[in-house]
Motif scaffolding. Structure first.
Motif, PDB file in Angstrom:
ATOM      1  N   ASP A  61     -48.168 -24.597  90.937  1.00  0.00           N
ATOM      2  CA  ASP A  61     -47.348 -24.011  89.891  1.00  0.00           C
ATOM      3  C   ASP A  61     -47.577 -24.676  88.532  1.00  0.00           C
ATOM      4  O   ASP A  61     -47.370 -24.057  87.494  1.00  0.00           O
ATOM      5  N   ASP A  62     -47.980 -25.956  88.543  1.00  0.00           N
ATOM      6  CA  ASP A  62     -48.141 -26.671  87.283  1.00  0.00           C
ATOM      7  C   ASP A  62     -49.582 -26.633  86.767  1.00  0.00           C
ATOM      8  O   ASP A  62     -49.964 -27.401  85.900  1.00  0.00           O
ATOM      9  N   VAL A  63     -50.391 -25.723  87.324  1.00  0.00           N
ATOM     10  CA  VAL A  63     -51.791 -25.595  86.914  1.00  0.00           C
ATOM     11  C   VAL A  63     -52.061 -24.176  86.450  1.00  0.00           C
ATOM     12  O   VAL A  63     -51.714 -23.198  87.132  1.00  0.00           O
ATOM     13  N   PHE A  64     -52.662 -24.060  85.273  1.00  0.00           N
ATOM     14  CA  PHE A  64     -53.061 -22.754  84.731  1.00  0.00           C
ATOM     15  C   PHE A  64     -54.531 -22.528  85.060  1.00  0.00           C
ATOM     16  O   PHE A  64     -55.366 -23.404  84.810  1.00  0.00           O
ATOM     17  N   ILE A  65     -54.857 -21.351  85.628  1.00  0.00           N
ATOM     18  CA  ILE A  65     -56.221 -21.052  86.046  1.00  0.00           C
ATOM     19  C   ILE A  65     -56.744 -19.859  85.248  1.00  0.00           C
ATOM     20  O   ILE A  65     -56.096 -18.814  85.181  1.00  0.00           O
ATOM     21  N   ASP A  66     -57.918 -20.035  84.645  1.00  0.00           N
ATOM     22  CA  ASP A  66     -58.496 -19.003  83.781  1.00  0.00           C
ATOM     23  C   ASP A  66     -59.937 -18.726  84.210  1.00  0.00           C
ATOM     24  O   ASP A  66     -60.751 -19.655  84.295  1.00  0.00           O
ATOM     25  N   GLU A  67     -60.238 -17.474  84.496  1.00  0.00           N
ATOM     26  CA  GLU A  67     -61.615 -17.079  84.824  1.00  0.00           C
ATOM     27  C   GLU A  67     -62.368 -16.818  83.518  1.00  0.00           C
ATOM     28  O   GLU A  67     -61.913 -16.041  82.682  1.00  0.00           O
ATOM     29  N   ILE A  68     -63.495 -17.482  83.340  1.00  0.00           N
ATOM     30  CA  ILE A  68     -64.224 -17.407  82.078  1.00  0.00           C
ATOM     31  C   ILE A  68     -65.699 -17.110  82.321  1.00  0.00           C
ATOM     32  O   ILE A  68     -66.180 -17.133  83.462  1.00  0.00           O
TER      33      ILE A  68
ATOM     34  N   LEU B  63     -72.891 -17.264  82.656  1.00  0.00           N
ATOM     35  CA  LEU B  63     -72.471 -17.990  83.844  1.00  0.00           C
ATOM     36  C   LEU B  63     -70.973 -17.814  84.051  1.00  0.00           C
ATOM     37  O   LEU B  63     -70.192 -17.935  83.102  1.00  0.00           O
ATOM     38  N   ALA B  64     -70.583 -17.544  85.277  1.00  0.00           N
ATOM     39  CA  ALA B  64     -69.172 -17.379  85.611  1.00  0.00           C
ATOM     40  C   ALA B  64     -68.560 -18.734  85.925  1.00  0.00           C
ATOM     41  O   ALA B  64     -69.156 -19.554  86.627  1.00  0.00           O
ATOM     42  N   GLY B  65     -67.368 -18.965  85.396  1.00  0.00           N
ATOM     43  CA  GLY B  65     -66.690 -20.232  85.640  1.00  0.00           C
ATOM     44  C   GLY B  65     -65.199 -20.043  85.807  1.00  0.00           C
ATOM     45  O   GLY B  65     -64.650 -18.971  85.511  1.00  0.00           O
ATOM     46  N   THR B  66     -64.543 -21.069  86.305  1.00  0.00           N
ATOM     47  CA  THR B  66     -63.090 -21.089  86.420  1.00  0.00           C
ATOM     48  C   THR B  66     -62.587 -22.373  85.787  1.00  0.00           C
ATOM     49  O   THR B  66     -63.062 -23.462  86.118  1.00  0.00           O
ATOM     50  N   LEU B  67     -61.647 -22.231  84.868  1.00  0.00           N
ATOM     51  CA  LEU B  67     -61.074 -23.363  84.158  1.00  0.00           C
ATOM     52  C   LEU B  67     -59.686 -23.638  84.733  1.00  0.00           C
ATOM     53  O   LEU B  67     -58.857 -22.736  84.825  1.00  0.00           O
ATOM     54  N   PHE B  68     -59.464 -24.881  85.128  1.00  0.00           N
ATOM     55  CA  PHE B  68     -58.184 -25.313  85.692  1.00  0.00           C
ATOM     56  C   PHE B  68     -57.550 -26.274  84.687  1.00  0.00           C
ATOM     57  O   PHE B  68     -58.129 -27.314  84.363  1.00  0.00           O
TER      58      PHE B  68
ATOM     59  N   ARG C 265     -74.291 -14.029  89.721  1.00  0.00           N
ATOM     60  CA  ARG C 265     -75.333 -13.111  90.178  1.00  0.00           C
ATOM     61  C   ARG C 265     -75.089 -11.761  89.540  1.00  0.00           C
ATOM     62  O   ARG C 265     -73.956 -11.269  89.505  1.00  0.00           O
ATOM     63  N   GLN C 266     -76.118 -11.143  89.044  1.00  0.00           N
ATOM     64  CA  GLN C 266     -75.966  -9.878  88.327  1.00  0.00           C
ATOM     65  C   GLN C 266     -75.502  -8.772  89.277  1.00  0.00           C
ATOM     66  O   GLN C 266     -75.956  -8.698  90.421  1.00  0.00           O
ATOM     67  N   PRO C 267     -74.603  -7.897  88.812  1.00  0.00           N
ATOM     68  CA  PRO C 267     -74.136  -6.807  89.673  1.00  0.00           C
ATOM     69  C   PRO C 267     -75.174  -5.690  89.776  1.00  0.00           C
ATOM     70  O   PRO C 267     -76.001  -5.508  88.887  1.00  0.00           O
TER      71      PRO C 267
ATOM     72  N   CYS D 150     -56.099 -33.357  84.434  1.00  0.00           N
ATOM     73  CA  CYS D 150     -57.490 -33.124  84.048  1.00  0.00           C
ATOM     74  C   CYS D 150     -57.726 -31.656  83.695  1.00  0.00           C
ATOM     75  O   CYS D 150     -57.196 -30.758  84.359  1.00  0.00           O
ATOM     76  N   ALA D 151     -58.526 -31.427  82.659  1.00  0.00           N
ATOM     77  CA  ALA D 151     -59.060 -30.089  82.389  1.00  0.00           C
ATOM     78  C   ALA D 151     -60.357 -29.974  83.180  1.00  0.00           C
ATOM     79  O   ALA D 151     -61.283 -30.758  82.967  1.00  0.00           O
ATOM     80  N   VAL D 152     -60.414 -29.028  84.121  1.00  0.00           N
ATOM     81  CA  VAL D 152     -61.512 -28.984  85.090  1.00  0.00           C
ATOM     82  C   VAL D 152     -62.247 -27.645  85.009  1.00  0.00           C
ATOM     83  O   VAL D 152     -61.609 -26.589  84.953  1.00  0.00           O
ATOM     84  N   LEU D 153     -63.582 -27.708  85.037  1.00  0.00           N
ATOM     85  CA  LEU D 153     -64.392 -26.495  85.070  1.00  0.00           C
ATOM     86  C   LEU D 153     -65.244 -26.481  86.335  1.00  0.00           C
ATOM     87  O   LEU D 153     -65.945 -27.448  86.632  1.00  0.00           O
ATOM     88  N   THR D 154     -65.161 -25.379  87.081  1.00  0.00           N
ATOM     89  CA  THR D 154     -66.118 -25.086  88.140  1.00  0.00           C
ATOM     90  C   THR D 154     -66.932 -23.882  87.683  1.00  0.00           C
ATOM     91  O   THR D 154     -66.456 -23.074  86.870  1.00  0.00           O
ATOM     92  N   TYR D 155     -68.138 -23.731  88.187  1.00  0.00           N
ATOM     93  CA  TYR D 155     -68.973 -22.604  87.745  1.00  0.00           C
ATOM     94  C   TYR D 155     -70.061 -22.342  88.776  1.00  0.00           C
ATOM     95  O   TYR D 155     -70.341 -23.174  89.648  1.00  0.00           O
ATOM     96  N   ASP D 156     -70.658 -21.163  88.688  1.00  0.00           N
ATOM     97  CA  ASP D 156     -71.751 -20.776  89.574  1.00  0.00           C
ATOM     98  C   ASP D 156     -73.074 -20.833  88.826  1.00  0.00           C
ATOM     99  O   ASP D 156     -73.179 -20.346  87.690  1.00  0.00           O
ATOM    100  N   TYR D 157     -74.094 -21.407  89.466  1.00  0.00           N
ATOM    101  CA  TYR D 157     -75.437 -21.358  88.895  1.00  0.00           C
ATOM    102  C   TYR D 157     -75.937 -19.915  88.897  1.00  0.00           C
ATOM    103  O   TYR D 157     -75.471 -19.075  89.669  1.00  0.00           O
ATOM    104  N   ARG D 158     -76.906 -19.637  88.064  1.00  0.00           N
ATOM    105  CA  ARG D 158     -77.483 -18.280  88.003  1.00  0.00           C
ATOM    106  C   ARG D 158     -77.994 -17.853  89.378  1.00  0.00           C
ATOM    107  O   ARG D 158     -78.603 -18.627  90.113  1.00  0.00           O
TER     108      ARG D 158
END
Length: 303
Positions: free
Chosen positions: A6-13, A23-28, A77-79, A63-71
C-alpha cells in the motif's frame, strides 16, 4: 512475485535505449521520502516481473527502484502486426548480449542517474545482470552493486552433472536449433525466447574457459572503471553460479576488492535457494533485508 504494498506507487514506463529502441520498465516508488535509487538488472531470458516483489520491498524501505526488460524480452519485445496481444517473431531480430549491456543497461543506468541526481545509485545484478556491470561505460555512476547468483558462466565451473548437461545442450541442441529456426525458442527450456545473436554469443561464452573474459570485446576495459563497492552472493545449492564462477566474475573488477559471500539454504531457514530462489518473497526477512541494508549502507557483515 509478491503482493503490491500500500505504501508503494508502481508506474509502468517506457524509456529509450542508447539507440532509441523502446524498453519497457516498471518504476517502484515509496510514497514517503526517497533515500536511495536502485536499478535491478535481469538474468538472461528472464522477464522483469520476477523481480516485482523484491523491487516493492526496496521501495517500501525508501528506494526508487527500476526494473526493465532487455530488447527482445518480455514487454521489450515488439508486438505482432496481427493477432491479439501476440509478440512479433524474433526471426531476424538483431541483438546480442553485448548489445544488451552497451545499449540497454547503459541507458537504464543513465535514466536513473538523470532522474535521481541527488540520490546514491545502487545496482542489483542477477546472473547476466551482474556481468553487464563490467561491460557498461557508465558504471562509475554506481556507488554500490549487489550481485545475486551472478557469475562467469563457463560450463567448466558449474557443478556436476549440470555442467555436462549445459555443455551438451548449448553445443549439440541449442546452437543447431537456433541456426535452423533463426531464434532460440523458450520451449527448449531456456525461459523466454531469445534472439539468435544473444543465444549464440551466450553459447560461445559458456564454452570458453574464462567465459566473456576470453572474448575480444573492447567493452571489457570497462570492468576496471568500476570503483564502487561490490558484494556478490552465491548459494551453495546453485549449480550454475558456483563460488568459483562468482569469484571469476568478481576478479574482473580489478580496481576494487569485491566481497563474495556464500549462503547455504539452512542459513536462512530454507530447503533450497538455487539460481532463482533469492527472489521468492519468503526471503523478505532474511536475504532481502540483508541486501537492502547493505545497499543502504547499514549492513556490515563479513563472510
Amino acid at each position: 512475485m509478491g503482493a503490491a504494498r500500500d505504501d508503494v506507487f508502481i508506474d509502468e514506463i517506457t524509456f529509450p535505449a542508447t539507440d532509441g529502441y523502446p524498453l519497457a520498465g516498471t518504476l517502484f516508488l515509496p510514497r514517503g521520502t526517497k533515500r536511495h535509487a536502485v536499478l535491478i538488472n535481469s538474468a538472461t531470458a528472464v522477464p522483469r516481473k520476477i523481480y516485482r516483489g523484491f523491487a516493492s520491498y526496496l521501495a517500501h524501505r525508501g528506494c526508487a527502484v527500476l526494473t526493465y526488460d532487455y530488447r527482445g524480452i518480455g514487454d521489450s519485445r515488439q508486438p505482432a502486426m496481427v493477432g491479439y496481444n501476440q509478440p512479433k517473431s524474433l526471426v531476424g531480430f538483431r541483438a546480442s548480449m553485448s548489445d544488451w549491456a552497451a545499449q540497454d543497461v547503459t541507458a537504464a543506468v543513465r535514466w536513473m542517474r538523470e532522474r535521481y541526481t541527488t540520490l546514491p545509485l545502487a545496482y542489483v545484478g542477477h546472473s547476466f545482470g551482474g556481468q553487464a556491470l563490467g561491460l557498461i561505460e557508465n558504471n562509475g555512476d554506481i556507488s554500490r552493486a549487489a550481485f545475486v547468483a551472478s557469475q562467469a558462466a563457463t560450463w567448466r565451473l558449474m557443478a556436476s552433472p549440470e555442467k555436462y548437461r549445459v555443455y551438451a545442450f548449448m553445443n549439440f541442441v541449442g546452437v543447431p536449433l537456433v541456426h535452423a529456426l533463426g531464434y532460440a525458442p523458450a520451449w527448449a527450456g531456456i525461459g523466454e525466447d531469445l534472439p539468435k545473436g544473444v543465444f549464440l554469443q551466450w553459447a560461445d561464452w559458456v564454452s570458453s574457459p574464462r567465459y566473456l573474459f576470453d572474448s575480444k570485446l573492447p567493452a571489457l576495459e570497462n570492468f576496471a572503471k568500476f570503483k564502487g563497492e561490490l558484494r556478490a552472493l552465491c548459494f551453495s545449492d546453485d549449480p550454475w553460479a558456483t563460488r568459483a564462477a562468482v569469484e571469476l566474475l568478481a576478479s574482473g573488477f580489478s580496481a576494487i576488492k569485491p566481497e563474495v559471500l556464500t549462503v547455504k539454504p539452512s542459513d536462512v531457514g530454507a530447503k533450497a535457494i538455487g539460481h532463482f530462489g533469492f527472489f521468492r518473497p519468503e526471503h523478505s526477512d532474511t536475504l532481502w533485508r540483508g541486501v537492502a541494508e547493505w545497499i543502504q549502507g547499514e549492513w556490515c557483515v563479513s563472510g
